[in-house]
Design an enzyme around this catalytic site. Structure first.
Site, short mmCIF file in Angstrom:
data_model
loop_
_atom_site.label_atom_id
_atom_site.label_comp_id
_atom_site.label_asym_id
_atom_site.label_seq_id
_atom_site.Cartn_x
_atom_site.Cartn_y
_atom_site.Cartn_z
N ILE A 10 1.04 -1.03 -0.08
CA ILE A 10 -0.05 -0.17 -0.06
C ILE A 10 0.93 1.16 -0.01
O ILE A 10 0.36 2.24 0.50
CB ILE A 10 -1.16 0.13 1.01
CG1 ILE A 10 -0.22 0.07 2.22
CG2 ILE A 10 -2.08 -1.21 0.88
CD1 ILE A 10 -1.22 -0.01 3.81
N LEU A 41 13.64 -4.40 8.31
CA LEU A 41 14.04 -5.20 7.06
C LEU A 41 14.96 -4.49 6.14
O LEU A 41 15.65 -4.83 5.12
CB LEU A 41 12.87 -5.77 6.66
CG LEU A 41 12.05 -6.71 7.89
CD1 LEU A 41 10.78 -7.26 7.28
CD2 LEU A 41 13.03 -7.95 8.17
N ASN A 42 14.29 -3.07 6.10
CA ASN A 42 14.92 -2.26 4.91
C ASN A 42 14.76 -0.90 5.39
O ASN A 42 13.71 -0.02 5.56
CB ASN A 42 13.86 -2.48 3.70
CG ASN A 42 14.49 -1.45 2.62
OD1 ASN A 42 15.30 -0.60 2.92
ND2 ASN A 42 13.95 -1.74 1.56
N PRO A 43 16.05 -0.56 6.04
CA PRO A 43 15.97 0.93 6.88
C PRO A 43 15.55 1.89 5.91
O PRO A 43 14.96 2.90 6.32
CB PRO A 43 17.45 0.96 7.00
CG PRO A 43 17.79 -0.48 7.18
CD PRO A 43 17.28 -1.33 6.11
N GLY A 102 6.46 -3.96 13.25
CA GLY A 102 6.05 -3.08 12.26
C GLY A 102 6.49 -1.83 12.81
O GLY A 102 6.81 -1.65 14.20
N GLY A 124 5.09 1.11 10.72
CA GLY A 124 4.15 2.11 9.94
C GLY A 124 3.40 2.78 10.78
O GLY A 124 2.85 3.75 10.42
N GLU A 125 2.65 2.05 11.86
CA GLU A 125 2.05 2.74 12.76
C GLU A 125 2.64 3.33 14.12
O GLU A 125 2.33 4.45 14.49
CB GLU A 125 0.90 1.79 13.18
CG GLU A 125 0.02 1.07 11.92
CD GLU A 125 -1.21 0.59 12.19
OE1 GLU A 125 -2.15 0.79 11.54
OE2 GLU A 125 -1.37 -0.18 13.22
#
Lengths: 735, 316
Positions: free
Chosen positions: A471, A620-622, A692, A694-695
């Site tokens: 997304i 996982l991917n800075p 996670g 993102g939040e």
């Protein structure tokens, strides 16, 4: 594969690809405009017609009559769908109000018709010719006036409405230092760039829907249920999503009406929700009224912590779970939390980025700042003093990892917190009053079962297929990194295909569970593929090493592709979880620091710089993670300073239903942001050892900004957004 | 959007002649506002007359040392014109405070003056609005009106004019030049260009049907320090909560016009005599008779404080 004991060393730990700041593999498509979004899938079905949605002009009541004559006679019109002619429709498990209303109307801009025509312009013009007479009903639109009738809602997602530990009332009453305040957070819109959009085509009784959606399997189920057809007859495809933030977790009117329109017009139909519909037709983050009571010793030990939250929703809806973090964030022997739910006839509320924690921390982290001031303590030191390494409501459960104190300390150091004046309204920079604020960030970690299929071809290319969605978060890239690491390949030897319900069912994108869960599913599938490769090459699976495009075992070496020399090798698996989430409390942590300037004359508030320090397991991917966090910080700054759906309490709708009226930050609002990730792994979450971000990135941001405004001005605003009109009366007199 | 016919004209005379053939037509230039209104069916012209290619796109010196700005001069070009930047800094600053780069590239001088209010109820065709549907009522009164007018409003309408450019033009004593359907030219001072809403808020200017703006003229430069302070909730791309455009001379005299407070850029010449006495005295005159709602009452102290900041800045 079942994950029920903490991870030990595995191929991901090599970190040759995973953990590296990697450009998005879908970046060139996005930046050249060649990643087709749902409404742009011109090639997937021939002869597409256009549907335009008619929304209800009232918030509550009934359609007395609907005259379609003029619309039907308008140029290019092929069909008009209404509740009267659509046949029997169900309602999805994840929808509160019906996606096609009528004759009863549940909320403003609820879809009541779809006009299908040869062109978009014809459909829109004809939609304006649908004549509707309404019988307006009496609705309830004012949360503040609905608190008395609010009820204790049933548990949602296993979370009880109330919790209590010890003797809160007694401890609070006896605490030498107390905070007791009410906080108000407004309704928020997701306001993503890409509106909800779908193209539907029927082949016999089978439906294909090209759409923009975060949760493919949920939405297949809800489409089937709404249309009353078997799940097997529904295919969803959503490879690219132009932002969701929770607004696309579920199917919306575009999807259902495209399907109904296509059935009625007997040809493929595309429907995008107009921008105005994003605010009143689709869900929003509900407003809350929160009361927080904190009691502490004179030394700053919290002895009583109480958090109550009221929110509203349509009948059958749920509460905004704004008290969740308060059960876990700080120590304190006597505790209470409670959520109450009022019935409101506004559009339905639902998840938006960090539901619960985002508005909950907007309140709690101001309250902690207020407590620090009453104690005469530094707010960083107060938070550190009240750290807990166990679930305060269930002390037998430890946090799997909790480096909140480290986040706070490192952030204070990097941000120059020592330069902050503890007394507010002391720092001037020309006409600007300058202040700093801090808040803790907290968001729970959730793992979900997630499956993937991996294919190896003879050229050594691995293709990953899963119904996981990207997304805008970077999912394509972290999945490619995971497969590359597992199979010993460079990134350009991995192809990732997402978002198609024909692929294995993933965890989907939501609740910041997507990154860890979906890559864990890919990990499981790759473990199976490694076994298949070793077996095919006659090697011992237990000691086969995958690196540099080769497989090595017992002195032998073969190119990976050799295993597929006589046909593609395919492996599929699903990661499932045991009860580690119950044994350990898995959460993500951070500290947000903000510096603001407030114009001493006008009260204009501008963020000057922001810093986030995050402890969220393996990153996982800075690069992608940083993008997630700075985007979330931007959204948090918007929540602090400008975002508010303005409720018309007479007519019952959100008035500012466009992107001119619903303001979100623009570039000029966000001058400088920095993100630091602590080097951390959490072996209890999955073999990826990730969580996670993102939040987490939005949690606490608004309070950090609010606290900075207080530090700058000495004016405490507890009613978001903090706009200049709320400061003006208390700013220094003009000379 | 309703179907419409379209024609492109090459001269002002052809434009007004076209209107005479199609009464009810609308002129269109940049289209940054009119097209949106047509999509929402707030404006439903049957015919569009495209005036964007008229050769009214020059900025020229006038005989009395002022500037004549062609009606079709784009906002971007006007803001960046060296003479405007040197002699009419207020205008340049007001222009770049408005909209976005993309919109300013399209928007014209005449169109900017004629843009319509951003009242959200005006834009929602489900709601009553006397400006959109005369006689239907005003939903903003008693509704969400934090952004609305505090001066010059009526029982029928409390909408504001959204232009930044017009605020500067008003302070600069701009004059609007027009030609009507009969080919007759006239000059209308901007001070008399907009109509108070009264009972007829749908009538917004004194232009007659088919009358075309050809230019806006500015008198010779007045010198002084030019400051435009636009106050808004975010740093860019938002309409003004209020704005203050000021020209302040070394002796403390000057001019002030406000945006975001009324149906037109708001200037009260008599109040300017109070400038040497400070913001409070000027504001009292500027906003005399103000009528506020519980949501927009903050605009009164905000004007005063913003003006005080502007005057302090002008003093250096």
């Amino acid at each position: 594969m079942k994950f029920d004991t903490p991870a030990t060393t595995n191929p991901i730990d090599q970190l040759k690809v995973v953990g590296k700041p990697t450009n998005r593999i879908d970046g060139p498509l996005k930046t050249t405009g060649t990643a087709p979004y749902a409404y742009e899938r011109h090639d997937v079905a021939a002869n597409q017609a256009y549907g335009y949605v008619v929304g209800s002009a009232i918030a509550k009541g009934r359609i007395a009559s609907m005259n379609l004559e003029d619309a039907e006679a308008a140029p290019g019109v092929l069909a008009i769908v209404t509740a009267a002619n659509a046949g029997k429709l169900g309602k999805g498990d994840f929808n509160t109000a019906k996606l096609l209303g009528g004759p009863a109307v549940d909320h403003y801009h609820q879809a009541i018709a779809l006009v299908v025509a040869e062109s978009f312009e014809q459909a829109r013009a004809a939609a304006a010719l649908v004549r509707v007479e309404y019988a307006r009903g009496k609705g309830n639109f004012d949360l503040a006036k609905s608190l008395d009738g609010a009820i204790k809602p049933p548990p949602s997602f296993g979370t009880e409405a109330d919790s209590a530990v010890g003797n809160f009332a007694g401890a609070f009453a006896g605490a030498p230092v107390q905070v007791d305040a009410r906080y108000f957070t407004p309704d928020h819109a997701h306001a993503m760039m890409e509106p909800h959009a779908s193209i539907a085509a029927w082949e016999g009784d089978k439906l294909t829907l090209w759409t923009s959606n975060q949760m493919i399997a949920w939405s297949v189920g809800d489409m089937a249920k709404t249309l009353g057809i078997p799940k097997e007859n529904v295919r969803l495809d959503s490879p690219y999503v132009g932002g969701g933030f929770g607004g696309k977790l579920f199917i919306r009117a575009d999807a259902v009406l495209a399907a109904l329109g296509a059935r009625a017009a007997k040809r493929p139909v595309k429907v995008a929700l107009p921008r105005a519909f994003m605010f009143n037709n689709t869900p929003h983050r509900p407003a809350t009224i929160q009361r927080i009571r904190l009691g502490a010793t004179a030394e700053g030990k919290i002895t009583a912590i109480g958090h109550e939250s009221w929110s509203g929703d349509l009948p059958g809806g749920g509460p905004e779970t704004a008290v969740g973090q308060t059960r876990l964030l700080y120590a304190g022997e006597n505790r209470m939390t409670a959520m109450r739910l009022a019935v409101l006839d506004l559009p339905e509320g639902n998840a938006m980025r960090a539901p619960g924690e985002a508005p909950g921390l907007m309140a709690l982290e101001i309250a902690v700042d207020e407590l620090a001031e009453k104690l005469g303590m530094d707010p960083v030191a107060l938070r550190i003093l009240n750290d807990t390494q166990v679930d305060p409501e269930k002390p037998e459960r430890r946090f799997s990892q909790r480096q909140l104190n480290e986040c706070l300390q490192i952030g204070a150091d990097k941000f120059g917190w020592a330069k902050r004046s503890a007394k507010p309204a002391q720092t001037r920079d020309g006409r600007w009053l300058v202040g700093m604020g801090v808040a803790a960030a907290f968001r729970n970690n959730i793992n979900g079962p997630s499956a993937a299929r991996v294919r190896l071809d003879k050229s050594g290319v691995v293709t990953v297929e899963t119904d996981m969605t990207d997304i805008g978060t970077g999912t394509y890239t972290i999945i490619a990194q995971t497969a590359a690491e597992m199979m010993g390949l460079p990134l350009d030897k991995v192809v990732v295909k997402l978002g198609d319900s024909a692929f294995p069912v993933s965890a989907g994108s939501g609740g910041q569970w997507g990154a860890n869960s979906s890559t864990a599913g890919v990990y499981a599938a790759c473990v199976k593929l490694r076994e298949a490769v070793a077996q095919k090459l006659g090697m011992n699976p237990s000691d086969a090493a995958f690196a540099d495009g080769k497989v090595r075992s017992g002195g032998r070496s073969a190119a990976l592709g050799e295993a597929a020399a006589d046909g593609e090798l395919v492996a599929e698996d699903r990661m499932e979880y045991g009860d580690l989430e119950k044994t350990y409390q898995q959460s993500t942590f951070g500290a947000h620091y903000a510096e603001v300037g407030v114009d001493a004359m006008t009260g204009e508030i501008r963020v000057r710089r922001m810093l986030a320090v995050c402890a969220a397991g393996r990153i996982l991917n800075p690069k992608a993670a940083r993008s997630q966090v700075i985007g979330a910080m931007t959204m948090g700054a918007g929540a602090a300073l400008m975002e508010e759906l303005a409720v018309d309490k007479r007519f019952g709708f959100f008035v500012n239903h466009d992107l001119a009226g619903y303001e979100v930050p623009v570039h000029a609002d966000i001058p400088h942001q920095e993100v630091i990730f602590l080097d951390e792994t959490d072996p209890t979450t999955s073999p990826m050892k990730a969580k996670g971000v993102g939040e987490l990135g939005i949690c606490g941001v608004a309070a950090a900004v609010a606290n900075a405004v207080y530090n700058a001005t000495g004016v405490r605003v507890r009613n978001y957004p903090i706009t200049l009109d709320k400061l003006l009366g208390e700013l220094p007199d003009i000379a | 959007m309703k179907s419409f016919t379209y024609e492109r004209v090459a001269t002002p005379a052809a434009a007004t002649a076209a209107f005479a053939r199609a009464p009810g037509a609308r002129f269109i230039a940049g289209g940054t506002n009119l097209l949106d209104l047509m999509k929402l069916e707030i404006e439903t012209p049957a015919h569009l007359i495209d005036v964007s290619r008229l050769s009214l796109d020059k900025i020229e010196k006038t005989d009395d040392g002022g500037l004549r700005i062609g009606a079709m001069v784009r906002n971007t070009d006007l803001a960046s014109d060296a003479r405007v930047r040197r002699d009419y800094g207020l205008l340049s600053r007001a222009l770049v405070a408005g909209a976005s780069g993309q919109l300013r590239n399209k928007a014209t001088t005449a169109g900017n003056l004629l843009q319509r209010t951003r009242c959200p109820y005006f834009y929602d065709t489900n709601q009553p609005c006397n400006k959109r549907r005369p006689g239907s009522g005003c939903a903003a009164i008693g509704g969400f009106n934090r952004l609305h007018a505090v001066v010059g409003a009526s029982e029928a309408c409390i909408a504001t004019h959204p232009s930044d450019m017009a605020v500067a033009m008003r302070a600069l004593d701009a004059v609007v030049e027009t030609v009507d359907a009969a080919g007759k030219a006239r000059a209308i001072p901007l001070s008399g260009f907009y109509r108070a809403p009264g009972a007829t808020p749908h009538l917004e200017t004194v232009l007659a049907p088919g009358e075309l703006i050809t230019a806006v003229t500015l008198p010779r430069p007045v010198g002084g320090t030019h400051i435009y302070h636009k106050v808004r909730d975010r740093a860019s791309y938002a309409f003004a909560l209020i704005s203050v455009g000021a020209i302040v001379q070394k002796d403390g005299s000057g001019r002030v016009a406000l945006g975001g407070v009324g149906y037109q850029p708001w200037r009260v010449e008599a109040a300017e005599a109070e400038l040497p006495r400070g913001a409070k005295a000027v504001t009292a005159g500027l906003l005399a008779g103000a009528k506020t709602t519980h949501e927009n009452a903050y605009k009164l102290p905000l004007v005063e404080r913003t003006l005080a900041g502007v005057l302090a800045q002008a003093r250096g």
